[in-house]
Design a protein around this motif. Structure first.
Motif, PDB file in Angstrom:
ATOM      1  N   VAL A  53       0.825  -1.208   0.000  1.00 23.90           N
ATOM      2  CA  VAL A  53       0.000   0.000   0.000  1.00 23.90           C
ATOM      3  C   VAL A  53       0.858   1.257   0.000  1.00 23.90           C
ATOM      4  CG1 VAL A  53      -1.644   1.344   1.362  1.00 23.90           C
ATOM      5  CG2 VAL A  53      -1.980  -1.116   1.080  1.00 23.90           C
ATOM      6  N   SER A  54       1.818   1.335   0.934  1.00 25.41           N
ATOM      7  CA  SER A  54       2.582   2.574   1.095  1.00 25.41           C
ATOM      8  C   SER A  54       3.468   2.865  -0.109  1.00 25.41           C
ATOM      9  CB  SER A  54       3.430   2.510   2.368  1.00 25.41           C
ATOM     10  OG  SER A  54       4.356   1.448   2.297  1.00 25.41           O
ATOM     11  N   THR A  55       3.932   1.822  -0.799  1.00 22.55           N
ATOM     12  CA  THR A  55       4.847   2.027  -1.921  1.00 22.55           C
ATOM     13  C   THR A  55       4.132   2.139  -3.254  1.00 22.55           C
ATOM     14  OG1 THR A  55       6.525   0.744  -0.724  1.00 22.55           O
ATOM     15  CG2 THR A  55       6.917   1.142  -3.061  1.00 22.55           C
ATOM     16  N   TYR A  56       3.094   1.362  -3.460  1.00 25.31           N
ATOM     17  CA  TYR A  56       2.521   1.249  -4.804  1.00 25.31           C
ATOM     18  C   TYR A  56       1.087   1.766  -4.948  1.00 25.31           C
ATOM     19  CZ  TYR A  56       6.575  -1.755  -5.383  1.00 25.31           C
ATOM     20  OH  TYR A  56       7.860  -2.239  -5.412  1.00 25.31           O
ATOM     21  N   LEU A  57       0.398   2.064  -3.835  1.00 24.24           N
ATOM     22  CA  LEU A  57      -1.008   2.435  -3.970  1.00 24.24           C
ATOM     23  C   LEU A  57      -1.193   3.766  -4.686  1.00 24.24           C
ATOM     24  CD1 LEU A  57      -3.907   1.638  -3.446  1.00 24.24           C
ATOM     25  CD2 LEU A  57      -3.770   2.796  -1.224  1.00 24.24           C
ATOM     26  N   SER A  58      -0.337   4.755  -4.403  1.00 27.91           N
ATOM     27  CA  SER A  58      -0.486   6.060  -5.052  1.00 27.91           C
ATOM     28  C   SER A  58      -0.383   5.940  -6.570  1.00 27.91           C
ATOM     29  CB  SER A  58       0.574   7.033  -4.528  1.00 27.91           C
ATOM     30  OG  SER A  58       0.378   7.327  -3.164  1.00 27.91           O
ATOM     31  N   ILE A  59       0.638   5.225  -7.019  1.00 31.41           N
ATOM     32  CA  ILE A  59       0.816   5.085  -8.467  1.00 31.41           C
ATOM     33  C   ILE A  59      -0.260   4.170  -9.061  1.00 31.41           C
ATOM     34  CG2 ILE A  59       2.394   3.095  -8.482  1.00 31.41           C
ATOM     35  CD1 ILE A  59       4.061   4.779 -10.554  1.00 31.41           C
ATOM     36  N   PHE A  65      -5.955   2.819 -11.645  1.00 32.65           N
ATOM     37  CA  PHE A  65      -7.336   3.006 -11.193  1.00 32.65           C
ATOM     38  C   PHE A  65      -8.015   4.158 -11.927  1.00 32.65           C
ATOM     39  CE2 PHE A  65     -10.780   3.799  -8.195  1.00 32.65           C
ATOM     40  CZ  PHE A  65     -11.088   2.522  -7.727  1.00 32.65           C
ATOM     41  N   GLY A  66      -7.226   5.213 -12.242  1.00 37.60           N
ATOM     42  CA  GLY A  66      -7.756   6.317 -13.022  1.00 37.60           C
ATOM     43  C   GLY A  66      -8.167   7.542 -12.235  1.00 37.60           C
ATOM     44  N   ALA A 405       0.965  16.124   0.731  1.00 37.01           N
ATOM     45  CA  ALA A 405       1.784  17.266   0.332  1.00 37.01           C
ATOM     46  C   ALA A 405       2.454  16.996  -1.014  1.00 37.01           C
ATOM     47  CB  ALA A 405       2.833  17.571   1.392  1.00 37.01           C
ATOM     48  N   PHE A 406       2.963  15.774  -1.182  1.00 39.41           N
ATOM     49  CA  PHE A 406       3.648  15.440  -2.434  1.00 39.41           C
ATOM     50  C   PHE A 406       2.667  15.421  -3.603  1.00 39.41           C
ATOM     51  CE2 PHE A 406       4.940  12.274  -5.584  1.00 39.41           C
ATOM     52  CZ  PHE A 406       6.157  12.801  -5.980  1.00 39.41           C
ATOM     53  N   LEU A 407       1.501  14.792  -3.398  1.00 40.46           N
ATOM     54  CA  LEU A 407       0.548  14.666  -4.495  1.00 40.46           C
ATOM     55  C   LEU A 407      -0.031  16.025  -4.897  1.00 40.46           C
ATOM     56  CD1 LEU A 407      -1.237  11.374  -3.423  1.00 40.46           C
ATOM     57  CD2 LEU A 407       0.205  11.706  -5.435  1.00 40.46           C
TER      58      LEU A 407
END
Length: 411
Positions: A53-59, A65-66, A405-407
């Motif tokens: 989750v922490s590494t790959y969910l954002s991407i 997911f879109g 903050a990053f996103l």
């Protein structure tokens, strides 16, 4: 089966097992290598969901997911804020649970089931409209966070009910940190390869199948930890104070509040770095070939030095070890930011240096134990569940701020 100690204020020289020559100085049977190994497996199992989750969910959310980066930022902020509220609630509930299996272990058994279900659902792309997908993402991601809380808060609190010996507690916490780093290494080595292999060109199917595999591996490991990590120190129901009194005492404990700030600052740097690492290596370093090695380099270093951390802590103390660790990792991140990060050799050197900061892995949990004992000595109230839940709260608040903050910046 180990006998239980029903008096948590056990004196150092008080004998519990009469006539047993193997007792330690705290009157308890020493923990075995099996205890440390099995307990360490628990954080390995956690990483099968947490690192995914922490590494790959954002991407995953943005590229598969879109969802837009702004929508993902808000989603993660709201979910983590709720997690921060939910953790103390979980801590309060579990520390006032009294069963023949203990206060904490039943929640690990049940929570692991929900963790498996929501890990799979979170990495599933439904055939909904854009609005429907966003609603689905909120439900599954928040459900995943609550399931993780239900499993991980009692897991992190187990050392304080397994032993009274600070050295053994240090070793248990070092074991779970080793489980964490080994799990992160394996995940970073395999996840993207599994996604490609399962998906065969379909990333959505690849992520879902990978999540199913990892979740199903984690479930029996959690159950093994719950079965073998016996709770030998219990708190009688009649000896527990009121919830509101426990909360007031927590906010009066300056040492505990300082630990919360330390955990939040430490997790902000560590988990914030993990959350943006994939983006950094793809879009800044622009070298996808080395992404797997980059992701695991510092964890390899951490895993190598982790076995000696109890000795370091014993020699110079938790506080000094934590300060040295923060100085190392903070310096490394600043150097990586301002340096020639497209130079592969430079990146390797910085990440190895950053990995040396893992010497403080067990410090946060060990200082938590000191705060719990301080409660017990001064006020006669033992808020172990609530205290460890606040560690989760600090972690999730730091993660939410870093991710969002990053996103938002990217957007």
């Amino acid at each position: 089966m180990d006998k239980e100690i029903n008096n948590v204020s056990l004196n150092k020289n008080e004998s519990v097992y009469k006539g047993d020559e193997t007792l330690n100085e705290f009157g308890m049977k020493p923990l075995s290598a099996k205890n440390y190994f099995v307990y360490g497996l628990g954080n390995f199992a956690s990483q099968l969901s947490w690192t995914m989750v922490s590494t790959y969910l954002s991407i995953f959310y943005t590229d598969v997911f879109g969802l837009g980066t702004g929508a993902v930022a808000i989603l993660m902020l709201i979910a983590k804020v709720w997690d921060g509220i939910n953790d103390p609630m979980m801590g309060t509930i579990m520390e006032r649970t009294h069963t023949k299996w203990g206060r904490f272990r039943p929640y690990i058994v049940v929570g692991a089931i929900f963790l498996v279900i929501f890990t799979i659902l979170t990495f599933t792309v439904p055939g909904f409209s854009s609005t429907g997908k966003l609603i689905y993402a909120y439900i599954t991601y928040i459900g995943l966070g609550m399931s993780y809380t239900m499993t991980n808060v009692p897991y992190l609190a187990l050392p304080v009910v397994m032993t009274r010996d600070p050295k053994e507690i240090n070793k248990l916490n070092a074991a779970q940190m080793m489980g964490m780093t080994i799990g992160q290494i394996i995940l970073n080595l395999t996840v993207l390869k599994l996604v490609l292999w399962f998906g065969k060109g379909n990333q959505a199917a690849g992520y879902q199948s990978t999540a199913i595999l990892l979740a199903l591996i984690a479930l029996p490991i959690f159950w093994l930890v719950a079965y073998l990590s016996k709770e030998r120190i219990t708190v009688k129901k009649e000896d527990q104070g009121k919830v509101i009194d426990g909360i007031k005492l927590i906010f009066k404990n300056k040492n505990l509040l300082c630990i919360m700030l330390y955990v939040m600052a430490n997790m902000f740097g560590m988990l914030g770095r993990i959350s943006v690492a994939v983006y950094f290596y793809i879009y800044c370093v622009k070298n996808f070939q080395f992404i797997t090695i980059f992701m695991m380099m510092q964890m390899i270093v951490g895993t190598i030095i982790m076995p000696i951390t109890p000795k370091i802590i014993e020699k110079i103390g938790n506080r000094k070890t934590a300060i040295i660790s923060m100085a190392i990792q903070g310096t490394a991140l600043i150097v990586l930011f301002v340096g020639p990060y497209q130079n592969i050799i430079f990146d390797f050197i910085v990440l190895i240096f950053y990995g040396l900061g893992y010497i403080a892995g067990p410090c946060g949990s060990c200082m938590m134990v000191d705060a719990i004992d301080d409660f017990d000595d001064k006020y006669g109230i033992r808020n172990d569940g609530m205290t460890f839940s606040l560690q989760g709260t600090a972690t999730k608040i730091a993660t939410a701020i870093a991710n969002s903050a990053f996103l938002v910046y990217c957007n």
